[in-house]
Design a protein around this motif. Structure first.
Motif, PDB file in Angstrom:
ATOM      1  N   THR A  75     -25.883 -12.492 -13.179  1.00  3.53           N
ATOM      2  CA  THR A  75     -24.793 -12.866 -14.071  1.00  3.53           C
ATOM      3  C   THR A  75     -23.642 -11.925 -13.755  1.00  3.53           C
ATOM      4  OG1 THR A  75     -25.581 -11.410 -15.821  1.00  3.53           O
ATOM      5  CG2 THR A  75     -26.296 -13.711 -15.910  1.00  3.53           C
ATOM      6  N   ALA A  76     -22.438 -12.439 -13.843  1.00  2.00           N
ATOM      7  CA  ALA A  76     -21.253 -11.656 -13.494  1.00  2.00           C
ATOM      8  C   ALA A  76     -20.495 -11.260 -14.751  1.00  2.00           C
ATOM      9  CB  ALA A  76     -20.350 -12.460 -12.574  1.00  2.00           C
ATOM     10  N   GLU A  77     -20.071 -10.006 -14.775  1.00  2.00           N
ATOM     11  CA  GLU A  77     -19.236  -9.494 -15.861  1.00  2.00           C
ATOM     12  C   GLU A  77     -18.074  -8.745 -15.219  1.00  2.00           C
ATOM     13  OE1 GLU A  77     -19.609  -5.940 -19.060  1.00  2.00           O
ATOM     14  OE2 GLU A  77     -21.341  -7.278 -18.903  1.00  2.00           O
ATOM     15  N   THR A  78     -16.867  -9.243 -15.417  1.00  2.00           N
ATOM     16  CA  THR A  78     -15.685  -8.665 -14.785  1.00  2.00           C
ATOM     17  C   THR A  78     -14.813  -7.970 -15.816  1.00  2.00           C
ATOM     18  OG1 THR A  78     -15.671 -10.322 -13.013  1.00  2.00           O
ATOM     19  CG2 THR A  78     -13.598  -9.173 -13.445  1.00  2.00           C
ATOM     20  N   HIS A  79     -14.352  -6.794 -15.436  1.00  2.00           N
ATOM     21  CA  HIS A  79     -13.407  -6.027 -16.248  1.00  2.00           C
ATOM     22  C   HIS A  79     -12.153  -5.800 -15.422  1.00  2.00           C
ATOM     23  CE1 HIS A  79     -16.370  -5.005 -19.352  1.00  2.00           C
ATOM     24  NE2 HIS A  79     -17.216  -5.079 -18.347  1.00  2.00           N
ATOM     25  N   GLU A  80     -11.000  -5.988 -16.045  1.00  2.00           N
ATOM     26  CA  GLU A  80      -9.727  -5.743 -15.374  1.00  2.00           C
ATOM     27  C   GLU A  80      -9.273  -4.328 -15.685  1.00  2.00           C
ATOM     28  OE1 GLU A  80      -5.456  -7.956 -14.612  1.00  2.00           O
ATOM     29  OE2 GLU A  80      -6.891  -8.809 -16.032  1.00  2.00           O
ATOM     30  N   ILE A  81      -8.817  -3.630 -14.660  1.00  2.00           N
ATOM     31  CA  ILE A  81      -8.366  -2.247 -14.784  1.00  2.00           C
ATOM     32  C   ILE A  81      -6.897  -2.187 -14.409  1.00  2.00           C
ATOM     33  CG2 ILE A  81      -8.684   0.109 -13.921  1.00  2.00           C
ATOM     34  CD1 ILE A  81     -11.556  -0.813 -13.101  1.00  2.00           C
ATOM     35  N   ASP A  82      -6.116  -1.463 -15.200  1.00  5.18           N
ATOM     36  CA  ASP A  82      -4.707  -1.213 -14.895  1.00  5.18           C
ATOM     37  C   ASP A  82      -4.611   0.243 -14.446  1.00  5.18           C
ATOM     38  OD1 ASP A  82      -1.966  -1.167 -14.684  1.00  5.18           O
ATOM     39  OD2 ASP A  82      -1.608  -1.227 -16.850  1.00  5.18           O
ATOM     40  N   PRO A  83      -4.759   0.514 -13.137  1.00  2.00           N
ATOM     41  CA  PRO A  83      -4.811   1.890 -12.662  1.00  2.00           C
ATOM     42  C   PRO A  83      -3.489   2.632 -12.883  1.00  2.00           C
ATOM     43  CG  PRO A  83      -5.196   0.341 -10.854  1.00  2.00           C
ATOM     44  CD  PRO A  83      -4.865  -0.447 -12.058  1.00  2.00           C
ATOM     45  N   LYS A  84      -3.594   3.803 -13.442  1.00  2.00           N
ATOM     46  CA  LYS A  84      -2.414   4.649 -13.677  1.00  2.00           C
ATOM     47  C   LYS A  84      -2.405   5.879 -12.774  1.00  2.00           C
ATOM     48  CE  LYS A  84      -0.893   2.075 -16.981  1.00  2.00           C
ATOM     49  NZ  LYS A  84       0.035   1.054 -16.636  1.00  2.00           N
ATOM     50  N   ARG A  85      -3.593   6.371 -12.442  1.00  2.00           N
ATOM     51  CA  ARG A  85      -3.714   7.527 -11.548  1.00  2.00           C
ATOM     52  C   ARG A  85      -4.777   7.238 -10.501  1.00  2.00           C
ATOM     53  NH1 ARG A  85      -4.428  12.628 -15.499  1.00  2.00           N
ATOM     54  NH2 ARG A  85      -3.563  11.546 -17.279  1.00  2.00           N
ATOM     55  N   THR A  86      -4.482   7.615  -9.282  1.00  2.00           N
ATOM     56  CA  THR A  86      -5.427   7.428  -8.179  1.00  2.00           C
ATOM     57  C   THR A  86      -5.291   8.585  -7.200  1.00  2.00           C
ATOM     58  OG1 THR A  86      -3.847   6.218  -6.797  1.00  2.00           O
ATOM     59  CG2 THR A  86      -5.208   4.894  -8.285  1.00  2.00           C
ATOM     60  N   VAL A  87      -6.270   8.715  -6.335  1.00  2.00           N
ATOM     61  CA  VAL A  87      -6.088   9.591  -5.179  1.00  2.00           C
ATOM     62  C   VAL A  87      -5.067   8.900  -4.291  1.00  2.00           C
ATOM     63  CG1 VAL A  87      -8.403  10.580  -5.306  1.00  2.00           C
ATOM     64  CG2 VAL A  87      -8.014   8.560  -3.905  1.00  2.00           C
ATOM     65  N   SER A  88      -4.405   9.640  -3.455  1.00  2.00           N
ATOM     66  CA  SER A  88      -3.310   9.067  -2.655  1.00  2.00           C
ATOM     67  C   SER A  88      -3.758   7.882  -1.801  1.00  2.00           C
ATOM     68  CB  SER A  88      -2.641  10.132  -1.799  1.00  2.00           C
ATOM     69  OG  SER A  88      -3.568  10.723  -0.910  1.00  2.00           O
ATOM     70  N   ALA A  89      -4.986   7.892  -1.334  1.00  2.00           N
ATOM     71  CA  ALA A  89      -5.475   6.789  -0.497  1.00  2.00           C
ATOM     72  C   ALA A  89      -5.526   5.470  -1.269  1.00  2.00           C
ATOM     73  CB  ALA A  89      -6.848   7.121   0.056  1.00  2.00           C
ATOM     74  N   LEU A  90      -5.546   5.531  -2.593  1.00  3.61           N
ATOM     75  CA  LEU A  90      -5.628   4.320  -3.414  1.00  3.61           C
ATOM     76  C   LEU A  90      -4.337   4.025  -4.173  1.00  3.61           C
ATOM     77  CD1 LEU A  90      -9.227   4.634  -4.883  1.00  3.61           C
ATOM     78  CD2 LEU A  90      -8.444   3.153  -3.033  1.00  3.61           C
ATOM     79  N   ASP A  91      -3.254   4.666  -3.804  1.00  4.75           N
ATOM     80  CA  ASP A  91      -1.988   4.433  -4.491  1.00  4.75           C
ATOM     81  C   ASP A  91      -1.582   2.960  -4.494  1.00  4.75           C
ATOM     82  OD1 ASP A  91      -1.538   6.993  -5.402  1.00  4.75           O
ATOM     83  OD2 ASP A  91      -0.122   7.526  -3.800  1.00  4.75           O
ATOM     84  N   PHE A  92      -1.984   2.220  -3.484  1.00  5.21           N
ATOM     85  CA  PHE A  92      -1.605   0.807  -3.387  1.00  5.21           C
ATOM     86  C   PHE A  92      -2.143  -0.012  -4.537  1.00  5.21           C
ATOM     87  CE2 PHE A  92      -5.692   1.017  -1.332  1.00  5.21           C
ATOM     88  CZ  PHE A  92      -6.299  -0.161  -1.662  1.00  5.21           C
ATOM     89  N   VAL A  93      -3.217   0.400  -5.197  1.00  3.24           N
ATOM     90  CA  VAL A  93      -3.775  -0.412  -6.291  1.00  3.24           C
ATOM     91  C   VAL A  93      -2.925  -0.320  -7.555  1.00  3.24           C
ATOM     92  CG1 VAL A  93      -6.131  -0.282  -5.416  1.00  3.24           C
ATOM     93  CG2 VAL A  93      -5.383   1.324  -7.181  1.00  3.24           C
ATOM     94  N   LYS A  94      -2.047   0.662  -7.620  1.00  2.00           N
ATOM     95  CA  LYS A  94      -1.183   0.798  -8.804  1.00  2.00           C
ATOM     96  C   LYS A  94      -0.091  -0.268  -8.828  1.00  2.00           C
ATOM     97  CE  LYS A  94      -0.624   5.291  -8.152  1.00  2.00           C
ATOM     98  NZ  LYS A  94      -0.165   6.663  -8.335  1.00  2.00           N
ATOM     99  N   ALA A  95       0.119  -0.963  -7.740  1.00  2.00           N
ATOM    100  CA  ALA A  95       1.163  -1.988  -7.670  1.00  2.00           C
ATOM    101  C   ALA A  95       0.716  -3.282  -8.334  1.00  2.00           C
ATOM    102  CB  ALA A  95       1.540  -2.258  -6.220  1.00  2.00           C
ATOM    103  N   GLY A  96      -0.589  -3.461  -8.602  1.00  2.00           N
ATOM    104  CA  GLY A  96      -1.087  -4.674  -9.219  1.00  2.00           C
ATOM    105  C   GLY A  96      -1.428  -5.739  -8.197  1.00  2.00           C
TER     106      GLY A  96
END
Length: 97
Positions: A75-96
């Motif tokens: 069964t699948a359970e999905t949660h949406e995250i609005d990233p505010k802080r990341t390590v620099s390698a993941l900065d791209f996820v803050k754009a949505g």
């Protein structure tokens, strides 16, 4: 960004029969550039996927197409995250998506 938990369900015993199709589905998510990470939930509880770069509707449709979901293996359970802080390698996820 989404985190989806794929927890084993009643039809867990059928997992070996659909493992190749499930792995192909995961590979397609990476090839499409929307899966950032996939791995097992320990100990042996199922799996999890970190996704990014598509709408919630598209992500939900992708998850619904997983052969393990279709066959009732997980069964699948999905949660949406609005990233505010990341390590620099993941900065791209803050754009949505």
């Amino acid at each position: 960004m989404f985190i989806t938990f794929l927890k084993f369900a009643e039809n867990r015993a059928a997992a070996p029969d659909y493992m190749t199709a499930h792995n192909d589905w995961i590979a397609q998510g990476f090839a499409d550039g929307v899966f950032l990470c996939a791995g097992a939930l320990l100990p042996g509880a199922g799996g999890a996927i970190l996704g990014h770069g598509e709408s919630r509707a598209a992500h939900d449709a992708r998850i619904a197409a997983d052969p393990f979901v279709v066959q009732g293996i997980v069964t699948a359970e999905t949660h949406e995250i609005d990233p505010k802080r990341t390590v620099s390698a993941l900065d791209f996820v803050k754009a949505g998506a």
